[in-house]
Enzyme design. Structure first.
Site, PDB file in Angstrom:
ATOM      1  N   THR A  58       0.793  -1.413   0.081  1.00 46.48           N
ATOM      2  CA  THR A  58      -0.079   0.111   0.000  1.00 46.48           C
ATOM      3  C   THR A  58       0.692   1.307  -0.076  1.00 46.48           C
ATOM      4  OG1 THR A  58      -1.521   1.262   1.412  1.00 46.48           O
ATOM      5  CG2 THR A  58      -0.093  -0.060   2.338  1.00 46.48           C
ATOM      6  N   ASP A  59       0.273   2.497  -0.149  1.00 47.82           N
ATOM      7  CA  ASP A  59       0.993   3.794  -0.441  1.00 47.82           C
ATOM      8  C   ASP A  59       1.151   4.191   1.055  1.00 47.82           C
ATOM      9  OD1 ASP A  59      -1.871   4.343  -0.031  1.00 47.82           O
ATOM     10  OD2 ASP A  59      -1.967   5.906  -1.404  1.00 47.82           O
ATOM     11  N   GLU A  60       0.360   3.652   2.087  1.00 48.63           N
ATOM     12  CA  GLU A  60       0.193   3.972   3.419  1.00 48.63           C
ATOM     13  C   GLU A  60       1.748   3.898   4.099  1.00 48.63           C
ATOM     14  OE1 GLU A  60      -2.852   3.345   5.715  1.00 48.63           O
ATOM     15  OE2 GLU A  60      -4.507   3.436   4.243  1.00 48.63           O
ATOM     16  N   TYR A 112      -1.811  -0.459  10.981  1.00 51.28           N
ATOM     17  CA  TYR A 112      -1.852  -1.139   9.636  1.00 51.28           C
ATOM     18  C   TYR A 112      -0.767  -0.964   8.781  1.00 51.28           C
ATOM     19  CZ  TYR A 112      -3.235  -1.576   4.762  1.00 51.28           C
ATOM     20  OH  TYR A 112      -3.446  -1.964   3.330  1.00 51.28           O
ATOM     21  N   LYS A 150       2.435  -3.109   7.317  1.00 49.65           N
ATOM     22  CA  LYS A 150       2.588  -3.495   5.723  1.00 49.65           C
ATOM     23  C   LYS A 150       4.015  -3.191   5.562  1.00 49.65           C
ATOM     24  CE  LYS A 150       0.091  -4.695   3.094  1.00 49.65           C
ATOM     25  NZ  LYS A 150      -0.308  -5.871   2.547  1.00 49.65           N
TER      26      LYS A 150
HETATM   27  P1  NAD Z   1      -9.598  -7.195   1.923  1.00 51.61           P
HETATM   28  O1  NAD Z   1      -9.584  -6.966   3.655  1.00 51.61           O
HETATM   29  O2  NAD Z   1     -10.770  -6.864   1.518  1.00 51.61           O
HETATM   30  O3  NAD Z   1      -9.271  -8.724   2.048  1.00 51.61           O
HETATM   31  C1  NAD Z   1      -8.376  -9.637   2.609  1.00 51.61           C
HETATM   32  C2  NAD Z   1      -8.518 -11.045   2.399  1.00 51.61           C
HETATM   33  O4  NAD Z   1      -7.296 -11.568   3.076  1.00 51.61           O
HETATM   34  C3  NAD Z   1      -9.579 -11.670   2.837  1.00 51.61           C
HETATM   35  O5  NAD Z   1     -10.332 -12.352   1.911  1.00 51.61           O
HETATM   36  C4  NAD Z   1      -9.596 -12.481   4.067  1.00 51.61           C
HETATM   37  O6  NAD Z   1      -9.831 -13.671   4.313  1.00 51.61           O
HETATM   38  C5  NAD Z   1      -7.820 -12.847   3.973  1.00 51.61           C
HETATM   39  N1  NAD Z   1      -6.966 -13.010   4.997  1.00 51.61           N
HETATM   40  C6  NAD Z   1      -7.053 -12.316   6.279  1.00 51.61           C
HETATM   41  N2  NAD Z   1      -6.178 -12.859   6.887  1.00 51.61           N
HETATM   42  C7  NAD Z   1      -5.796 -13.846   6.444  1.00 51.61           C
HETATM   43  C8  NAD Z   1      -4.878 -14.735   6.666  1.00 51.61           C
HETATM   44  N3  NAD Z   1      -4.190 -14.974   8.073  1.00 51.61           N
HETATM   45  N4  NAD Z   1      -4.562 -16.067   5.913  1.00 51.61           N
HETATM   46  C9  NAD Z   1      -5.283 -16.187   4.775  1.00 51.61           C
HETATM   47  N5  NAD Z   1      -6.012 -15.219   4.294  1.00 51.61           N
HETATM   48  C10 NAD Z   1      -6.353 -14.280   5.086  1.00 51.61           C
HETATM   49  O7  NAD Z   1      -8.385  -6.579   1.633  1.00 51.61           O
HETATM   50  P2  NAD Z   1      -8.194  -5.770   0.061  1.00 51.61           P
HETATM   51  O8  NAD Z   1      -8.841  -4.398   0.279  1.00 51.61           O
HETATM   52  O9  NAD Z   1      -8.595  -6.515  -0.979  1.00 51.61           O
HETATM   53  O10 NAD Z   1      -6.514  -5.676   0.083  1.00 51.61           O
HETATM   54  C11 NAD Z   1      -5.815  -6.914  -0.433  1.00 51.61           C
HETATM   55  C12 NAD Z   1      -4.428  -6.445  -0.387  1.00 51.61           C
HETATM   56  O11 NAD Z   1      -4.090  -5.092  -0.971  1.00 51.61           O
HETATM   57  C13 NAD Z   1      -3.780  -6.071   1.137  1.00 51.61           C
HETATM   58  O12 NAD Z   1      -2.649  -6.676   1.288  1.00 51.61           O
HETATM   59  C14 NAD Z   1      -3.785  -4.537   1.281  1.00 51.61           C
HETATM   60  O13 NAD Z   1      -2.942  -4.303   2.274  1.00 51.61           O
HETATM   61  C15 NAD Z   1      -3.306  -4.118  -0.057  1.00 51.61           C
HETATM   62  N6  NAD Z   1      -3.940  -2.716  -0.716  1.00 51.61           N
HETATM   63  C16 NAD Z   1      -5.308  -2.387  -0.480  1.00 51.61           C
HETATM   64  C17 NAD Z   1      -5.778  -1.211  -0.859  1.00 51.61           C
HETATM   65  C18 NAD Z   1      -7.294  -1.060  -1.023  1.00 51.61           C
HETATM   66  O14 NAD Z   1      -7.392   0.097  -1.238  1.00 51.61           O
HETATM   67  N7  NAD Z   1      -8.066  -1.819  -0.319  1.00 51.61           N
HETATM   68  C19 NAD Z   1      -4.939  -0.423  -1.500  1.00 51.61           C
HETATM   69  C20 NAD Z   1      -3.480  -0.870  -1.588  1.00 51.61           C
HETATM   70  C21 NAD Z   1      -3.199  -2.022  -1.117  1.00 51.61           C
HETATM   71  O1  DAU Z   2      -4.340   3.923   0.507  1.00 51.40           O
HETATM   72  C1  DAU Z   2      -4.374   2.558   0.468  1.00 51.40           C
HETATM   73  C2  DAU Z   2      -5.176   2.149   1.607  1.00 51.40           C
HETATM   74  O2  DAU Z   2      -6.673   2.484   1.404  1.00 51.40           O
HETATM   75  C3  DAU Z   2      -5.025   0.577   1.797  1.00 51.40           C
HETATM   76  O3  DAU Z   2      -4.103   0.059   2.042  1.00 51.40           O
HETATM   77  C4  DAU Z   2      -6.161   0.012   2.773  1.00 51.40           C
HETATM   78  O4  DAU Z   2      -6.248  -1.167   2.946  1.00 51.40           O
HETATM   79  C5  DAU Z   2      -7.704   0.667   2.573  1.00 51.40           C
HETATM   80  O5  DAU Z   2      -8.514   0.452   3.501  1.00 51.40           O
HETATM   81  C6  DAU Z   2      -7.643   2.285   2.220  1.00 51.40           C
HETATM   82  O6  DAU Z   2      -7.281   2.918   3.632  1.00 51.40           O
HETATM   83  P1  DAU Z   2      -7.966   4.109   3.979  1.00 51.40           P
HETATM   84  O7  DAU Z   2      -7.759   4.265   5.511  1.00 51.40           O
HETATM   85  O8  DAU Z   2      -7.722   5.507   3.090  1.00 51.40           O
HETATM   86  O9  DAU Z   2      -9.659   3.834   3.739  1.00 51.40           O
HETATM   87  P2  DAU Z   2     -10.852   3.923   4.275  1.00 51.40           P
HETATM   88  O10 DAU Z   2     -11.955   3.823   3.090  1.00 51.40           O
HETATM   89  O11 DAU Z   2     -11.001   3.454   5.762  1.00 51.40           O
HETATM   90  O12 DAU Z   2     -11.046   5.735   4.437  1.00 51.40           O
HETATM   91  C7  DAU Z   2     -10.843   6.521   3.327  1.00 51.40           C
HETATM   92  C8  DAU Z   2     -11.058   7.919   4.003  1.00 51.40           C
HETATM   93  O13 DAU Z   2     -12.267   8.289   4.674  1.00 51.40           O
HETATM   94  C9  DAU Z   2     -10.120   7.877   4.869  1.00 51.40           C
HETATM   95  O14 DAU Z   2      -9.373   9.557   5.071  1.00 51.40           O
HETATM   96  C10 DAU Z   2     -10.863   7.949   6.385  1.00 51.40           C
HETATM   97  C11 DAU Z   2     -12.240   8.646   5.778  1.00 51.40           C
HETATM   98  N1  DAU Z   2     -13.444   7.965   6.405  1.00 51.40           N
HETATM   99  C12 DAU Z   2     -13.635   6.530   6.456  1.00 51.40           C
HETATM  100  C13 DAU Z   2     -14.558   5.817   7.049  1.00 51.40           C
HETATM  101  C14 DAU Z   2     -14.592   4.399   6.996  1.00 51.40           C
HETATM  102  C15 DAU Z   2     -14.410   8.554   6.958  1.00 51.40           C
HETATM  103  O15 DAU Z   2     -14.273  10.112   6.978  1.00 51.40           O
HETATM  104  N2  DAU Z   2     -15.475   7.995   7.466  1.00 51.40           N
HETATM  105  C16 DAU Z   2     -15.566   6.703   7.571  1.00 51.40           C
HETATM  106  O16 DAU Z   2     -16.641   6.149   8.187  1.00 51.40           O
END
Ligand code: NAD
Ligand code: DAU
Length: 363
Positions: free
Chosen positions: A130-132, A169, A173
């Site tokens: 992730t970019d975080e 988180y 990562k």
């Molecule tokens: P998600 O939370 O939707 O899915 C995570 C999946 O991992 C689930 O299916 C869960 O059952 C599985 N999992 C969790 N713990 C596990 C374990 N111990 N063993 C096996 N499986 C397990 O996540 P996502 O949003 O699809 O993100 C996927 C990946 O991409 C993550 O590594 C996240 O850090 C990265 N990522 C997410 C975003 C985003 O915006 N969602 C952005 C950048 C990177």
């Molecule tokens: O940047 C990549 C990341 O983006 C991924 O690595 C993470 O897995 C993914 O969950 C996401 O993280 P964020 O924390 O940015 O996503 P989230 O959807 O939780 O929140 C987006 C923005 O909205 C953040 O600034 C917090 C705000 N927010 C979120 C929720 C859930 C609110 O204001 N209210 C809310 O209820």
């Protein structure tokens, strides 16, 4: 092997690979935590090149067995705890899954591949991050006319940006990224890493901003905006992310890092207004009908101000860029959640968790 294939991004990646590469055997390894939903893959679950293994990535023995059974030569690792808010209330599980889980996979890959006849040749461990990990950027430019569309600062995250994670988180990562690089530097394990910005699209668990808010607008429920809603995120349609993963997996250079982003920064509050407008329009409500749902609540602890990715490297080296305009992506996304209310209801009620036992007792 794709880990975390029942989650949001993983399910899109599994679907793409199963359909696009009939010559590959795709093994989806997922522990089915609250975030894993087998129903996300209902449309391809019977495909002859698709295999599902319910397993925890921390379970070394089990993972080693799967890797041996399927003669795995490529791993795309997405399994993770992924929600920042959950990491604030329960950091330990993040360290376990994201750090120990990644380390366990690396260890299995190293052992199994280094003992094979051809060694590391033709093998790849791809870590999805992730970019975080880079921390937070300043807001250094006035919004001007570019409101919601243009940059909010001159600085962007590049592949050279120093790691500076702030939440449990992102710290977990970052730690996993370091282990991946350490396995390359120490054992020559062929690895590649990508760091992506915020994804949106179908099948996202409705605790994240976009699906949560679409569902709340539909149901006339409050929209909890953290702080002043001034935080900026860089949004990318999920299918564009998995297209980038596909490209990096097949064409990326070993040991490299690629940043992936949408060139699409939005302040939360502006994005929320677009969501309200779009959902109201699709539901036939007059403009402004759901504005009253906006509810400012306490800020997230340690809330990163701004994320913005410079995706020049993947554009120049691999020719990737986002295919969708944000307006198109948001319309597609809102339409999908409104058309798939049953999926949403099964997730919010917890019904989806029964699908695994139903499906496997049938077999
Ligand atoms: P998600 O939370 O939707 O899915 C995570 C999946 O991992 C689930 O299916 C869960 O059952 C599985 N999992 C969790 N713990 C596990 C374990 N111990 N063993 C096996 N499986 C397990 O996540 P996502 O949003 O699809 O993100 C996927 C990946 O991409 C993550 O590594 C996240 O850090 C990265 N990522 C997410 C975003 C985003 O915006 N969602 C952005 C950048 C990177
Ligand atoms: O940047 C990549 C990341 O983006 C991924 O690595 C993470 O897995 C993914 O969950 C996401 O993280 P964020 O924390 O940015 O996503 P989230 O959807 O939780 O929140 C987006 C923005 O909205 C953040 O600034 C917090 C705000 N927010 C979120 C929720 C859930 C609110 O204001 N209210 C809310 O209820």
């Amino acid at each position: 092997m794709i880990t975390g294939g029942c989650g949001f991004i993983g399910s899109h990646l599994v679907r793409l690979f199963v359909k696009k590469y009939p010559q590959y055997r795709i093994v989806n390894v997922d522990a089915l935590t609250y975030a894993g939903n087998l129903e996300n893959l209902k449309d391809i679950e019977d495909a002859p090149n698709y295999f599902f293994e319910k397993a925890d990535i921390c379970d070394l023995k089990r993972i080693a067995q799967i890797v041996r059974d399927f003669s795995i030569d490529g791993i795309i690792h997405l399994a993770a705890e992924s929600h920042v808010d959950r990491s604030i209330s329960d950091p330990l599980v993040f360290a376990k899954t994201n750090v120990i889980g990644t380390l366990s996979l690396l260890q299995v890959a190293k052992e199994y591949w280094s003992q094979s006849e051809e060694g590391y040749k033709g093998k790849l461990f791809y870590h999805v991050s992730t970019d975080e990990v880079y921390g937070a950027l300043e807001m250094t430019k006035p919004k001007g006319d570019q409101f919601g569309k243009g940059p909010y600062g001159e600085l962007f995250f590049t592949e050279q940006t120093k790691y500076s994670p702030h939440s449990p988180y992102s710290a977990s990562k970052a730690s996993s990224d370091h282990f991946v690089r350490a396995f390359h530097d120490t054992y020559a394990l062929p690895v590649v890493i990508s760091n992506c910005s915020n994804n949106y699209g179908p099948y996202q668990f409705p605790e994240k901003l976009i699906p949560l808010f679409i569902n709340n607008i539909r149901n006339g429920k409050p929209l909890p905006v953290y702080g002043k809603g001034e935080n900026v995120r860089d949004w990318l349609y999920v299918e564009d992310h998995v297209a980038a993963i596909d490209l990096i997996f097949h064409k990326g250079k070993v040991s490299q890092t690629y940043n992936i982003g949408g060139f699409n920064e939005w302040k939360n509050i502006d994005l929320i207004k677009v969501l309200i407008k779009t959902v109201d329009r699709f539901l036939g409500h007059p403009e402004g009908y759901s504005n009253h749902l906006i509810t400012y609540v306490s800020d997230r602890a340690g809330h990163d101000l701004r994320y913005a990715i410079d995706a020049t490297k993947i554009y120049k080296e691999l020719g990737w860029s986002p295919s969708l305009q944000f307006e198109q992506g948001i319309e597609k996304t809102v339409r999908w959640y409104l058309d798939n209310q049953e999926w949403m209801d099964r997730v919010t009620s917890g019904e989806y968790e029964k699908y695994y036992s139903q499906m496997y007792s049938k077999r």
